[in-house]
Design an enzyme around this catalytic site. Structure first.
Site, mmCIF file in Angstrom:
data_model
loop_
_atom_site.group_PDB
_atom_site.id
_atom_site.type_symbol
_atom_site.label_atom_id
_atom_site.label_comp_id
_atom_site.label_asym_id
_atom_site.label_seq_id
_atom_site.Cartn_x
_atom_site.Cartn_y
_atom_site.Cartn_z
ATOM 1 N N LYS A 1 -3.007 5.712 -3.933
ATOM 2 C CA LYS A 1 -4.050 6.700 -3.649
ATOM 3 C C LYS A 1 -3.828 7.969 -4.455
ATOM 4 O O LYS A 1 -2.678 8.379 -4.668
ATOM 5 C CB LYS A 1 -4.050 7.050 -2.153
ATOM 6 C CG LYS A 1 -4.067 5.848 -1.226
ATOM 7 C CD LYS A 1 -3.900 6.274 0.220
ATOM 8 C CE LYS A 1 -3.633 5.070 1.105
ATOM 9 N NZ LYS A 1 -2.298 4.478 0.899
ATOM 10 N N ASP B 1 0.843 -1.193 0.000
ATOM 11 C CA ASP B 1 0.000 0.000 0.000
ATOM 12 C C ASP B 1 0.880 1.245 0.000
ATOM 13 O O ASP B 1 1.677 1.454 0.910
ATOM 14 C CB ASP B 1 -0.902 0.008 1.237
ATOM 15 C CG ASP B 1 -1.651 1.324 1.390
ATOM 16 O OD1 ASP B 1 -2.623 1.529 0.640
ATOM 17 O OD2 ASP B 1 -1.254 2.151 2.233
ATOM 18 N N HIS C 1 -7.644 9.650 -1.559
ATOM 19 C CA HIS C 1 -6.913 9.725 -0.288
ATOM 20 C C HIS C 1 -7.698 10.429 0.821
ATOM 21 O O HIS C 1 -7.520 10.125 1.999
ATOM 22 C CB HIS C 1 -5.581 10.449 -0.517
ATOM 23 C CG HIS C 1 -4.505 10.047 0.435
ATOM 24 N ND1 HIS C 1 -3.183 9.978 0.081
ATOM 25 C CD2 HIS C 1 -4.534 9.686 1.744
ATOM 26 C CE1 HIS C 1 -2.458 9.601 1.120
ATOM 27 N NE2 HIS C 1 -3.261 9.421 2.138
ATOM 28 N N TYR D 1 2.877 10.050 -0.810
ATOM 29 C CA TYR D 1 3.983 9.541 -0.013
ATOM 30 C C TYR D 1 5.336 9.814 -0.669
ATOM 31 O O TYR D 1 6.362 9.778 0.010
ATOM 32 C CB TYR D 1 3.864 8.025 0.215
ATOM 33 C CG TYR D 1 2.669 7.567 0.993
ATOM 34 C CD1 TYR D 1 1.803 8.462 1.632
ATOM 35 C CD2 TYR D 1 2.373 6.207 1.105
ATOM 36 C CE1 TYR D 1 0.699 8.024 2.337
ATOM 37 C CE2 TYR D 1 1.283 5.758 1.816
ATOM 38 C CZ TYR D 1 0.440 6.666 2.421
ATOM 39 O OH TYR D 1 -0.648 6.212 3.121
#
Length: 299
Positions: free
Chosen positions: A80, A50, A113, A55
């Protein structure tokens, strides 16, 4: 649950796609540590990774997957779309950016998200883009993250495909019972981020670290398991998928070793009573483009 190879349980989503009960997360994992962490996870036996555009480590996740030697079909990849890329065309392009960084043609699970309540029109358009990507076969399942019950209701009013998952903050100190119930009612799988309460370790919590909680520690001792393993088992026995994260190989292995014991009903109930109803992450209602917007680069 159904069962896949390696005797690892798997959940079947509402569209028939399956994913392992325990995944591996890379939230806040620096890019220069991500490849080694994901490689260690895959060597341990994890088959669900994930990540997220926000990120900043999708490319490194992709490198680790390509270097693993595993068949692409054996690894479930989830990422996401960040709020800066909401809107129909922008979200379709966000898929291209993520798939390109990951080095894959099809994303197994693509989710929004945050709900971004103050611009829910953009959220709806973003989700409609996910629906189109699902229809095109470019993703296998779609979903959301951090959606509260009212957000799920608003989304259902304006879209046609029920989310397969809702990834939310859930741990013994913040159970989100109402959200879990809303997910269950809509046949949406609850994915727990920060499943062992990691967010309480570095933000102020009302009771300190979940890993040192006397109730969790005592239950762990009864099973010869660590507090982290107890908390992950607590999720699994209540039907939630979990995404623990670590960059330490021994802890990566520890978090995967949760399939050989069962908590009693009394132990599960005791952990349930630890809920403080205090959120560790940001309130979804506070997420706006002005405060949380950021450019997601092409590469």
């Amino acid at each position: 649950m159904t069962h896949q190879d390696r005797n690892v349980p798997a959940y079947t989503l509402n569209n028939g796609v399956t994913l392992p009960a325990v995944g591996f997360g890379v939230f806040q994992t620096p890019p220069d540590e991500t490849i080694a962490a994901v490689e260690a996870a895959l060597q341990t036996g994890y088959r669900h990774i994930d990540t997220a555009a926000a990120y900043g480590n999708e490319r490194e996740v992709g490198h680790a997957i390509s270097r693993s030697g595993l068949d692409r079909g054996d690894i479930f990849v989830e990422t996401k779309v960040w709020i800066s890329d909401y809107g129909y065309d922008a979200t379709r392009h966000a898929f291209d950016k993520s798939a390109g960084k990951l080095g894959i043609d099809q994303i197994d699970l693509l989710i929004l998200h945050q709900p971004m309540p103050r611009r829910f029109d953009l959220t709806v358009e973003a989700y409609r883009a996910l629906e189109s990507l699902l229809d095109d076969g470019r993703v296998r399942a779609i979903g959301v993250s951090n959606f509260m019950p009212d957000h799920l209701a608003r989304l259902a009013d304006d879209t046609s495909v029920r989310p397969a998952v809702n990834q939310i903050e859930v741990h013994p100190y913040f159970r989100q019972t109402e959200v879990l119930a809303a997910n269950d009612e809509r046949r949406i799988l609850s994915q727990a981020w920060s499943p062992i309460g990691g967010i309480t370790f570095y933000r102020d919590g009302s009771k300190g670290s979940t890993l040192a909680d006397p109730t969790v520690v005592e239950i762990g001792a009864a099973h010869s398991k660590t507090p982290a393993q107890v908390m992950l088992r607590w999720h699994l026995q209540q039907g939630r998928q979990v995404i623990p994260k670590s960059v330490t190989p021994s802890r990566i292995a520890e978090n995967f070793d949760v399939f050989d014991f069962e908590l009693t009903a009394e132990q599960i109930a005791a952990i349930d009573t630890l809920d403080t109803d205090i959120r560790g992450g940001p309130d979804p209602e506070s997420i706006t483009l002005e405060t949380f917007g950021r450019d997601i680069p092409e590469a």
